[in-house]
Design a protein around this motif. Sequence first.
Motif, PDB file in Angstrom:
ATOM      1  N   ARG A 159       0.822  -1.208   0.000  1.00  0.00           N
ATOM      2  CA  ARG A 159       0.000   0.000   0.000  1.00  0.00           C
ATOM      3  C   ARG A 159       0.862   1.267   0.000  1.00  0.00           C
ATOM      4  NH1 ARG A 159      -5.221   0.776   0.485  1.00  0.00           N
ATOM      5  NH2 ARG A 159      -6.057   2.725   1.319  1.00  0.00           N
ATOM      6  N   SER A 160       1.955   1.241   0.774  1.00  0.00           N
ATOM      7  CA  SER A 160       2.831   2.414   0.828  1.00  0.00           C
ATOM      8  C   SER A 160       3.489   2.652  -0.523  1.00  0.00           C
ATOM      9  CB  SER A 160       3.885   2.235   1.907  1.00  0.00           C
ATOM     10  OG  SER A 160       4.692   1.088   1.645  1.00  0.00           O
ATOM     11  N   THR A 161       3.921   1.569  -1.195  1.00  0.00           N
ATOM     12  CA  THR A 161       4.529   1.715  -2.524  1.00  0.00           C
ATOM     13  C   THR A 161       3.527   2.259  -3.516  1.00  0.00           C
ATOM     14  OG1 THR A 161       5.973  -0.172  -2.042  1.00  0.00           O
ATOM     15  CG2 THR A 161       5.747   0.492  -4.360  1.00  0.00           C
ATOM     16  N   TYR A 162       2.288   1.779  -3.410  1.00  0.00           N
ATOM     17  CA  TYR A 162       1.218   2.250  -4.302  1.00  0.00           C
ATOM     18  C   TYR A 162       0.995   3.752  -4.129  1.00  0.00           C
ATOM     19  CZ  TYR A 162      -3.535   2.839  -6.102  1.00  0.00           C
ATOM     20  OH  TYR A 162      -4.657   3.283  -6.766  1.00  0.00           O
ATOM     21  N   ARG A 163       0.990   4.220  -2.891  1.00  0.00           N
ATOM     22  CA  ARG A 163       0.766   5.642  -2.629  1.00  0.00           C
ATOM     23  C   ARG A 163       1.932   6.493  -3.147  1.00  0.00           C
ATOM     24  NH1 ARG A 163      -1.620   5.536   3.600  1.00  0.00           N
ATOM     25  NH2 ARG A 163      -3.721   4.769   3.051  1.00  0.00           N
ATOM     26  N   TRP A 164       3.157   6.013  -2.920  1.00  0.00           N
ATOM     27  CA  TRP A 164       4.317   6.771  -3.401  1.00  0.00           C
ATOM     28  C   TRP A 164       4.361   6.810  -4.922  1.00  0.00           C
ATOM     29  CZ3 TRP A 164       6.916  10.188  -0.878  1.00  0.00           C
ATOM     30  CH2 TRP A 164       7.064  10.096   0.497  1.00  0.00           C
ATOM     31  N   THR A 165       3.934   5.733  -5.547  1.00  0.00           N
ATOM     32  CA  THR A 165       3.896   5.696  -7.008  1.00  0.00           C
ATOM     33  C   THR A 165       2.861   6.675  -7.549  1.00  0.00           C
ATOM     34  OG1 THR A 165       4.525   3.357  -6.951  1.00  0.00           O
ATOM     35  CG2 THR A 165       3.646   4.205  -9.023  1.00  0.00           C
ATOM     36  N   LEU A 166       1.698   6.725  -6.891  1.00  0.00           N
ATOM     37  CA  LEU A 166       0.680   7.692  -7.298  1.00  0.00           C
ATOM     38  C   LEU A 166       1.178   9.125  -7.112  1.00  0.00           C
ATOM     39  CD1 LEU A 166      -2.686   6.191  -5.940  1.00  0.00           C
ATOM     40  CD2 LEU A 166      -1.787   6.167  -8.279  1.00  0.00           C
ATOM     41  N   LEU A 167       1.869   9.352  -5.992  1.00  0.00           N
ATOM     42  CA  LEU A 167       2.429  10.685  -5.757  1.00  0.00           C
ATOM     43  C   LEU A 167       3.402  11.068  -6.862  1.00  0.00           C
ATOM     44  CD1 LEU A 167       2.816  13.139  -3.842  1.00  0.00           C
ATOM     45  CD2 LEU A 167       4.661  11.852  -2.744  1.00  0.00           C
ATOM     46  N   LEU A 168       4.244  10.119  -7.259  1.00  0.00           N
ATOM     47  CA  LEU A 168       5.207  10.380  -8.321  1.00  0.00           C
ATOM     48  C   LEU A 168       4.505  10.667  -9.648  1.00  0.00           C
ATOM     49  CD1 LEU A 168       8.227  10.330  -9.227  1.00  0.00           C
ATOM     50  CD2 LEU A 168       7.891   7.908  -9.748  1.00  0.00           C
ATOM     51  N   GLY A 169       3.498   9.860  -9.970  1.00  0.00           N
ATOM     52  CA  GLY A 169       2.829  10.008 -11.262  1.00  0.00           C
ATOM     53  C   GLY A 169       1.873  11.178 -11.342  1.00  0.00           C
TER      54      GLY A 169
END
Length: 223
Positions: free
Chosen positions: A52-62
């Motif tokens: 979940r944390s990786t998913y959130r950071w990826t969304l933040l990046l994109g």
Amino acid sequence: MSAWSVWAMVAPEPPHGATLGGTLEVVALLCIGVAVLGLLLVEFVFKSSMARSTYRWTLLLGLFVLPGVALLGTTGHMFESMKAVEACQSCHVMDPFVADMHNSQSATLAARHYRSGAIPAKQCYACHTGYGIFGTVESKRDGFRHWLLYVTDTWKEPITYKGTYPNANCLACHATAPAFLRVDSHKALGKQLANDEMNCFTCHGLPHPPRPTRAPTRVTANP
């Protein structure tokens, strides 16, 4: 021989290779492409297997970081493109000045600098850097006034320059040139030139054609 042939022989060759504006444009497009592709893959392919944390950071990046970089790139590209002569000429009131600069018979300083290849690119910006991002407040004020007169269609023909042109813009290139230093009067008048007590144009002529010789550029409707 046509006027175009004469101009082609005396016009300095434009610089080759990559430009800062072009590089910034490529960076912006890459960031947009990576952001869109990455978001699609994360949402529809890898979401179920990601923490979940990786998913959130990826969304933040994109959603924020890459679009932010793209915005900076497009803004930088815009600022770079505005330095081109074509950008200045896009306001049709500048047509007489650009035409004079390209005129192989003109004796103005702009035309002479252009013919000699002293300024191979971005000729307008090279001598009018006051409008740039690091220009003075007074230049920003004058630039806004010029823009306001243009968009409200309230300028008067032929347009005239209000104020004085700083010698520092000329001296930035000429002050250390051997041809400049060999002239005794330049040395004798060094203080006056540095303090704008005497203008370079007094001895070297006008940078652009005088007002009476400029053809009106305002488009008027037929009665």
